[in-house]
Design a protein around this motif. Structure first.
Motif, PDB file in Angstrom:
ATOM      1  N   ILE A 190       0.798  -1.043   0.129  1.00 56.52           N
ATOM      2  CA  ILE A 190      -0.038  -0.192   0.003  1.00 56.52           C
ATOM      3  C   ILE A 190       0.591   1.256   0.035  1.00 56.52           C
ATOM      4  N   GLU A 191       1.069   2.007  -0.989  1.00 58.66           N
ATOM      5  CA  GLU A 191       1.529   3.365  -1.307  1.00 58.66           C
ATOM      6  C   GLU A 191       0.724   4.501  -0.982  1.00 58.66           C
ATOM      7  N   SER A 192       1.211   5.281  -0.053  1.00 54.05           N
ATOM      8  CA  SER A 192       0.250   6.417   0.221  1.00 54.05           C
ATOM      9  C   SER A 192       1.108   7.461   0.832  1.00 54.05           C
ATOM     10  N   GLY A 193       0.564   8.802   0.546  1.00 57.04           N
ATOM     11  CA  GLY A 193       1.139   9.775   1.253  1.00 57.04           C
ATOM     12  C   GLY A 193       0.431  10.064   2.829  1.00 57.04           C
ATOM     13  N   GLY A 194      -0.674   9.307   2.858  1.00 53.51           N
ATOM     14  CA  GLY A 194      -1.058   9.343   4.335  1.00 53.51           C
ATOM     15  C   GLY A 194      -2.213   8.082   4.433  1.00 53.51           C
ATOM     16  N   LEU A 195      -1.491   6.760   5.124  1.00 49.32           N
ATOM     17  CA  LEU A 195      -2.404   5.646   5.455  1.00 49.32           C
ATOM     18  C   LEU A 195      -3.386   5.852   6.610  1.00 49.32           C
ATOM     19  N   PRO A 196      -4.571   5.661   6.535  1.00 49.34           N
ATOM     20  CA  PRO A 196      -5.671   5.978   7.623  1.00 49.34           C
ATOM     21  C   PRO A 196      -5.487   4.790   8.412  1.00 49.34           C
ATOM     22  N   ALA A 197      -5.361   5.000   9.724  1.00 48.13           N
ATOM     23  CA  ALA A 197      -5.221   4.075  10.858  1.00 48.13           C
ATOM     24  C   ALA A 197      -6.299   3.069  10.806  1.00 48.13           C
ATOM     25  N   VAL A 198      -7.543   3.440  10.386  1.00 45.48           N
ATOM     26  CA  VAL A 198      -8.504   2.427  10.386  1.00 45.48           C
ATOM     27  C   VAL A 198      -8.054   1.301   9.396  1.00 45.48           C
ATOM     28  N   ALA A 199      -7.678   1.823   8.183  1.00 42.74           N
ATOM     29  CA  ALA A 199      -7.085   0.780   7.241  1.00 42.74           C
ATOM     30  C   ALA A 199      -6.067  -0.321   7.724  1.00 42.74           C
ATOM     31  N   LEU A 200      -5.133   0.465   8.180  1.00 40.44           N
ATOM     32  CA  LEU A 200      -4.099  -0.135   8.722  1.00 40.44           C
ATOM     33  C   LEU A 200      -4.462  -1.305   9.663  1.00 40.44           C
ATOM     34  N   ARG A 201      -5.362  -0.899  10.665  1.00 43.00           N
ATOM     35  CA  ARG A 201      -5.688  -1.856  11.665  1.00 43.00           C
ATOM     36  C   ARG A 201      -6.511  -3.086  10.911  1.00 43.00           C
ATOM     37  N   GLY A 202      -7.123  -2.583   9.967  1.00 43.58           N
ATOM     38  CA  GLY A 202      -7.715  -3.641   8.983  1.00 43.58           C
ATOM     39  C   GLY A 202      -6.996  -4.655   8.444  1.00 43.58           C
ATOM     40  N   VAL A 203      -5.767  -4.227   7.892  1.00 42.68           N
ATOM     41  CA  VAL A 203      -4.814  -5.100   7.400  1.00 42.68           C
ATOM     42  C   VAL A 203      -4.183  -5.995   8.566  1.00 42.68           C
ATOM     43  N   LEU A 204      -3.938  -5.256   9.677  1.00 42.19           N
ATOM     44  CA  LEU A 204      -3.282  -6.135  10.671  1.00 42.19           C
ATOM     45  C   LEU A 204      -4.349  -7.161  11.553  1.00 42.19           C
ATOM     46  N   ASP A 205      -5.668  -6.897  11.332  1.00 41.36           N
ATOM     47  CA  ASP A 205      -6.636  -7.659  11.552  1.00 41.36           C
ATOM     48  C   ASP A 205      -6.831  -8.813  10.915  1.00 41.36           C
ATOM     49  N   SER A 206      -6.258  -8.733   9.672  1.00 48.62           N
ATOM     50  CA  SER A 206      -6.615  -9.716   8.543  1.00 48.62           C
ATOM     51  C   SER A 206      -6.019 -11.236   8.813  1.00 48.62           C
ATOM     52  N   GLU A 207      -6.595 -12.124   8.495  1.00 47.48           N
ATOM     53  CA  GLU A 207      -6.135 -13.481   8.400  1.00 47.48           C
ATOM     54  C   GLU A 207      -5.527 -14.019   7.048  1.00 47.48           C
ATOM     55  N   LEU A 208      -4.086 -13.589   7.116  1.00 47.21           N
ATOM     56  CA  LEU A 208      -3.431 -13.821   5.722  1.00 47.21           C
ATOM     57  C   LEU A 208      -2.296 -14.749   6.121  1.00 47.21           C
ATOM     58  N   PRO A 209      -2.574 -16.001   6.292  1.00 42.09           N
ATOM     59  CA  PRO A 209      -1.435 -16.796   6.421  1.00 42.09           C
ATOM     60  C   PRO A 209      -0.225 -17.063   5.642  1.00 42.09           C
ATOM     61  N   ALA A 210      -0.474 -16.894   4.297  1.00 40.10           N
ATOM     62  CA  ALA A 210       0.581 -17.018   3.423  1.00 40.10           C
ATOM     63  C   ALA A 210       1.522 -15.788   3.148  1.00 40.10           C
ATOM     64  N   LEU A 211       1.171 -14.631   4.064  1.00 42.17           N
ATOM     65  CA  LEU A 211       1.827 -13.319   3.772  1.00 42.17           C
ATOM     66  C   LEU A 211       3.005 -13.475   3.875  1.00 42.17           C
ATOM     67  N   GLU A 212       4.021 -13.192   2.966  1.00 43.53           N
ATOM     68  CA  GLU A 212       5.323 -13.111   3.152  1.00 43.53           C
ATOM     69  C   GLU A 212       6.048 -11.664   2.975  1.00 43.53           C
ATOM     70  N   HIS A 213       5.196 -10.907   2.285  1.00 42.14           N
ATOM     71  CA  HIS A 213       5.825  -9.490   1.759  1.00 42.14           C
ATOM     72  C   HIS A 213       4.748  -8.304   2.239  1.00 42.14           C
ATOM     73  N   LEU A 214       5.227  -7.546   3.269  1.00 41.86           N
ATOM     74  CA  LEU A 214       4.150  -6.609   3.673  1.00 41.86           C
ATOM     75  C   LEU A 214       4.896  -5.104   3.379  1.00 41.86           C
ATOM     76  N   ASP A 215       4.462  -4.233   2.555  1.00 46.79           N
ATOM     77  CA  ASP A 215       5.145  -3.077   2.406  1.00 46.79           C
ATOM     78  C   ASP A 215       4.071  -1.934   2.485  1.00 46.79           C
ATOM     79  N   LEU A 216       4.098  -1.250   3.654  1.00 42.05           N
ATOM     80  CA  LEU A 216       3.353   0.114   3.921  1.00 42.05           C
ATOM     81  C   LEU A 216       4.075   1.349   4.066  1.00 42.05           C
ATOM     82  N   TRP A 217       3.313   2.378   3.172  1.00 33.91           N
ATOM     83  CA  TRP A 217       3.904   3.564   3.183  1.00 33.91           C
ATOM     84  C   TRP A 217       2.782   4.313   4.068  1.00 33.91           C
TER      85      TRP A 217
END
Length: 318
Positions: A158-185
């Motif tokens: 997720i590339e952003s000039g401002g990532l909303p906290a609610v979206a960030l929390r949604g990502v981190l509350d997700s069940e993504l067992p295969a996730l290997e690469h996470l890149d957050l701006w």
């Protein structure tokens, strides 16, 4: 916005602009390219809508073999949000049976500043495509990412000039067992980046994404605090690559990172676009490079008088 350039590849496939008037024989095979579908909102009336362009794409290229799709400009992106092109793609899910990667919002500065790109609920793509392995998004304005369960996703950017906290929390509350690469701006508060370091706790604990080996927490005005938190974060032990670039990192943040847990198991540490002094640059290199860690300390920045009390700035904001 040099770090938000137009994509030149996705899923290891070269990005190719779909053109209606191209001869069929001159096009790559459907599975040999990452297809970018775009329209110019300032073009002639004959250019049509993004939906019409996508329909033409589905007729010209075998959709059952398409593996990577790039959603480029779909109109006036600050007036019509990404739910429009996403909805069109989701409606074609039954035809896009091999789709593995989607990037939403491949716009550059000449088309729209990154914080002018109106996003939406991008998890609709994950719901529609259970085999999707790569999802990328550019733009944080009105971005929604409600918690989702998805068994195949390996890479999320997720590339952003401002990532909303609610979206960030949604990502981190997700069940993504295969996730290997996470890149957050993460961006800046002036453009909607209201997340704070405690919001990262589920990620930094190391318990959220057990297969994660690349972590990017980038482009933040809180880069020093993030570096300090990462320095003591359990997640670091499972990483191979760490990216804290594009933000306001200074000597204090770099020192906290080095004084935390060992980083010598990493293959690379990316700190480009930083505010470190030359002595701290040497300290970082001397601590890591003899252990085989590739360190990127390019693009040392000088503070600007009009950029807050320390004069530091992120690489990407508006």
């Amino acid at each position: 916005m040099s770090d938000a350039d137009r994509l030149n590849e996705l899923l290891g496939l070269p990005a190719v602009d779909f053109q209606r008037d191209a001869e069929g024989a001159g096009r790559p095979a459907a599975d040999a390219a990452a297809w970018r579908v775009s329209v110019d909102p300032y073009g002639s009336d004959e250019d049509g809508t993004w939906e019409e362009e996508f329909a033409a794409f589905l007729e010209a290229v075998d959709p059952s073999r398409v593996e990577a799709l790039i959603i480029g400009q779909w109109g006036e992106s600050y007036e019509e949000n990404s739910s429009y092109p996403i909805g069109v793609v989701v409606a074609a899910a039954g035809r896009l049976t091999s789709l593995k990667a989607v990037f939403v919002g491949d716009l550059v500065q000449e088309e729209a500043e990154i914080s002018w790109i109106e996003q939406s609920d991008v998890t609709a793509l994950l719901t529609a495509f259970p085999a999707l392995t790569h999802l990328g998004v550019r733009g944080g304005t009105d971005l929604e990412f409600p918690p989702v369960k998805h068994g195949a996703l390996r890479e999320l950017t997720i590339e952003s000039g401002g990532l909303p906290a609610v979206a960030l929390r949604g990502v981190l509350d997700s069940e993504l067992p295969a996730l290997e690469h996470l890149d957050l701006w993460l961006g800046v508060s002036a453009y909607g980046g209201d997340a704070v370091v405690p919001d990262l706790a589920p990620l930094l604990s190391g318990s959220r994404f057990p297969r994660l080996h690349h972590l990017g927490l980038r482009n933040s005005e809180l880069q020093n605090e993030i570096a300090a938190a990462v320095g003591s974060a359990p997640v670091v032990a499972q990483l191979r690559t760490l990216d804290l670039s594009n933000g306001t990192l200074g000597d204090e943040g770099a020192a906290a990172l080095l004084e935390g847990q060992p980083l010598t198991h990493l293959t690379s540490l990316d700190l480009h676009h930083h505010f470190l002094t030359e002595p701290m640059e040497r300290r970082v290199r001397e601590a890591l490079e003899p252990h085989g860690v590739s360190v990127d300390l390019s693009d040392r920045c000088e503070p600007w008088d009009d950029q807050g009390p320390e004069g530091r700035y992120t690489a990407v904001a508006e």
